[in-house]
Motif scaffolding. Structure first.
Motif, short mmCIF file in Angstrom:
data_model
loop_
_atom_site.label_atom_id
_atom_site.label_comp_id
_atom_site.label_asym_id
_atom_site.label_seq_id
_atom_site.Cartn_x
_atom_site.Cartn_y
_atom_site.Cartn_z
N ILE A 98 92.67 102.83 69.65
CA ILE A 98 93.06 103.63 70.81
C ILE A 98 93.42 105.05 70.38
N GLU A 99 94.22 105.16 69.34
CA GLU A 99 94.64 106.47 68.86
C GLU A 99 93.45 107.30 68.38
N LEU A 100 92.44 106.64 67.83
CA LEU A 100 91.26 107.35 67.34
C LEU A 100 90.45 107.93 68.49
N THR A 121 80.01 102.00 82.86
CA THR A 121 81.23 102.77 83.12
C THR A 121 81.42 103.87 82.08
N ILE A 122 81.24 103.53 80.81
CA ILE A 122 81.43 104.51 79.75
C ILE A 122 80.33 105.55 79.76
N LEU A 123 79.10 105.15 80.01
CA LEU A 123 78.00 106.13 80.06
C LEU A 123 78.16 107.09 81.24
N ALA A 124 78.92 106.66 82.26
CA ALA A 124 79.18 107.53 83.41
C ALA A 124 80.36 108.45 83.16
N GLY A 125 80.99 108.31 81.97
CA GLY A 125 82.09 109.18 81.63
C GLY A 125 83.47 108.57 81.78
N GLY A 126 83.52 107.27 82.13
CA GLY A 126 84.80 106.60 82.31
C GLY A 126 85.24 105.84 81.08
N THR A 127 86.26 105.00 81.26
CA THR A 127 86.75 104.14 80.19
C THR A 127 86.71 102.70 80.68
N SER A 194 97.66 109.82 73.83
CA SER A 194 96.69 110.66 73.12
C SER A 194 95.35 110.76 73.84
N ASN A 195 95.05 109.81 74.73
CA ASN A 195 93.75 109.80 75.40
C ASN A 195 93.81 108.88 76.62
N SER A 196 92.69 108.74 77.31
CA SER A 196 92.65 107.97 78.56
C SER A 196 92.94 106.49 78.36
N ILE A 197 92.44 105.92 77.27
CA ILE A 197 92.72 104.51 77.01
C ILE A 197 94.22 104.30 76.81
N SER A 198 94.87 105.23 76.12
CA SER A 198 96.33 105.16 75.95
C SER A 198 97.04 105.20 77.29
N LEU A 199 96.52 106.00 78.22
CA LEU A 199 97.10 106.06 79.56
C LEU A 199 97.00 104.72 80.27
N VAL A 200 95.84 104.07 80.13
CA VAL A 200 95.64 102.76 80.74
C VAL A 200 96.66 101.77 80.19
N VAL A 201 96.81 101.74 78.89
CA VAL A 201 97.77 100.83 78.25
C VAL A 201 99.18 101.12 78.74
N TYR A 202 99.55 102.40 78.82
CA TYR A 202 100.87 102.78 79.30
C TYR A 202 101.09 102.27 80.73
N ALA A 203 100.10 102.49 81.58
CA ALA A 203 100.23 102.11 82.99
C ALA A 203 100.38 100.60 83.15
#
Length: 211
Positions: A98-100, A121-127, A194-203
């Motif tokens: 996640i941090e990477l 989802t990822i190819l469309a720019g999401g996570t 640090s990034n969008s995946i980290s935001l998901v985990v936080y939420a």
């Protein structure tokens, strides 16, 4: 003129698993597997000649594991999209990946539909984060100081958790992409993510979104 297929590299040390993944991916419209690697070093060698749109990355591999290969690859190509192929019991690696800055995680025993959804989802720019992995995160919730989010920040955070890209959030909320990017930056700052995946985990850990 036809739009060229999006290029995918599969990195996993089990040939049979790679073969199965390749079959599933090549059944999808607009994408194709252009190369395979049996370990992280083979993958890094491939990056010298192929620039993929997405990498399906195993964690545990001989010679060079997925975490180290991801670190080297993203240092050289920061915008490279990587979807981690995970197994239960590999939780210790999640925070490192996640941090990477990987774009998502999916369990190796996920069904075809979930894999295809993650790739799209990822190819469309999401996570993308496997639902089962998100559920496992709930078991290790942490108590963080209360953060006061604005209504718009909360809306955007929820859409990020749903895998929306900046452009999709912009269209959905009828605001400019620059405004979305500003709110995303504020969310990263407020949550110390640090990034969008980290935001998901936080939420997830702080009950901001339900899954």
């Amino acid at each position: 003129m036809d739009t060229p297929n999006r290029k995918i590299i599969i990195v996993d040390d089990h040939r049979l698993f790679r073969t199965g993944l390749k079959f599933i991916v090549n059944e999808m419209e607009g994408v194709e597997v252009v190369a395979e690697a049996a370990n992280g070093q083979e993958f890094l060698d491939l990056l010298d000649i192929i620039k993929p749109d997405l990498v399906l990355m195993d964690i545990s591999m001989p010679v060079l594991n997925g975490v180290d290969a991801t670190q080297i690859a993203l240092k050289k190509y920061p915008h490279l999209a990587i979807l981690v192929l995970s197994m239960f019991g590999e939780d210790a690696y999640y925070n490192s990946m996640i941090e990477l800055g990987v774009k998502g995680f999916i369990l190796k025993d996920a069904d075809n539909e979930e894999l295809m959804n993650g790739i799209k989802t990822i190819l469309a720019g999401g996570t993308f984060f496997s639902q089962e992995l998100l559920l496992s995160l709930i078991k290790s919730k942490t108590e963080n100081p209360t953060i006061n989010f604005t209504k718009r920040e909360r809306e955007i955070l929820i859409l990020i958790c749903k895998g929306f890209s900046n452009s999709q959030i912009s269209d959905h909320l009828n605001i400019s992409q620059r405004t979305v990017e500003r709110h995303r930056s504020n969310l990263l700052l407020k949550t110390e993510s640090s990034n969008s995946i980290s935001l998901v985990v936080y939420a997830i850990k702080n009950n901001i979104v339900k899954i």
